[in-house]
Design an enzyme around this catalytic site. Structure first.
Site, short mmCIF file in Angstrom:
data_model
loop_
_atom_site.label_atom_id
_atom_site.label_comp_id
_atom_site.label_asym_id
_atom_site.label_seq_id
_atom_site.Cartn_x
_atom_site.Cartn_y
_atom_site.Cartn_z
N ARG A 147 12.07 9.48 22.53
CA ARG A 147 12.37 10.83 23.06
C ARG A 147 11.39 11.89 22.57
O ARG A 147 11.73 13.05 22.43
CB ARG A 147 13.80 11.24 22.72
CG ARG A 147 14.85 10.41 23.42
CD ARG A 147 14.89 10.79 24.89
NE ARG A 147 15.85 9.98 25.61
CZ ARG A 147 15.54 9.16 26.60
NH1 ARG A 147 14.31 9.02 26.99
NH2 ARG A 147 16.47 8.48 27.20
N THR A 183 8.62 -2.01 32.61
CA THR A 183 8.81 -3.20 31.78
C THR A 183 10.25 -3.39 31.31
O THR A 183 10.56 -4.40 30.69
CB THR A 183 7.89 -3.14 30.54
OG1 THR A 183 8.23 -1.99 29.77
CG2 THR A 183 6.42 -3.09 30.94
N HIS A 231 15.45 7.20 35.35
CA HIS A 231 13.98 7.29 35.32
C HIS A 231 13.42 7.28 36.74
O HIS A 231 12.51 8.05 37.06
CB HIS A 231 13.38 6.13 34.52
CG HIS A 231 13.21 6.42 33.07
ND1 HIS A 231 12.11 7.07 32.57
CD2 HIS A 231 13.99 6.14 32.00
CE1 HIS A 231 12.23 7.19 31.26
NE2 HIS A 231 13.36 6.62 30.89
#
Length: 182
Positions: free
Chosen positions: A22, A45, A60
């Site tokens: 983060r 990944t 995401h």
């Protein structure tokens, strides 16, 4: 004055963005790739082992938007890089999850690292790879975690050696360690 597009920025063949969890490293890496003005390829990944990880992956994807072509490559980064067109710009997020996947698969990490470095050198598009810095944390309590920390440190060193641009991100602030930001 009419709205003209911002000038495109060129990236070196390989850029490494490193930081803690983060820290803002993925956001910086996405910005570097976006600023090129090229079609964007995101090589993911992560593997969704549970609902929480699936939610993270979905978030995401939503955050990136639809302008990215996503290639899922939790195990075969070299193979994914071979699919990238020359006119694109690539973001690999992240080397740490890839290494985790390869360790859990009991793979030959030296051979996998060599294959990854060769694929990065051969990729016809500029690549930005995100990785975690683990060396500033405490010594892990078990042998597997210590082997992972050591393997991640070795991988990061090899990536940084090959990269023309290396940027550390701490608390959202980039610090150039090698090369120059475009």
């Amino acid at each position: 004055m009419t709205g003209s597009p911002l000038p495109e920025k060129s990236l070196p063949a390989l850029s490494l963005v490193i930081g803690g969890a983060r820290s803002g490293k993925s956001r910086l890496a996405e910005g570097l790739v976006t600023a090129t003005g090229r079609p964007r390829v995101y090589i993911a990944t992560a593997e969704a082992w549970d609902d929480e990880m699936r939610a993270r992956i979905d978030q995401h994807r939503q955050d990136r938007g639809r302008d990215w072509q996503t290639l899922d490559a939790p195990q075969d980064l070299a193979g994914a890089l071979a699919q990238v067109p020359a006119g694109a710009a690539v973001l690999i997020d992240c080397a740490t999850l890839w290494l985790t996947n390869r360790m859990l698969a009991e793979a030959d990490l030296q051979a996998d690292t060599a294959a990854l470095l060769a694929a990065l050198a051969a990729c016809p598009a500029p690549v930005v790879i995100v990785t975690n810095e683990l060396g500033w944390s405490i010594v892990p309590e078990n042998a597997l975690a210590r082997r992972f920390r050591d393997a991640q440190g070795r991988l990061n060193q090899r990536l940084a050696e090959q990269a023309e641009l290396v940027v550390a991100v701490i608390s959202g602030l980039p610090m150039v360690l090698k090369g120059q930001m475009p």
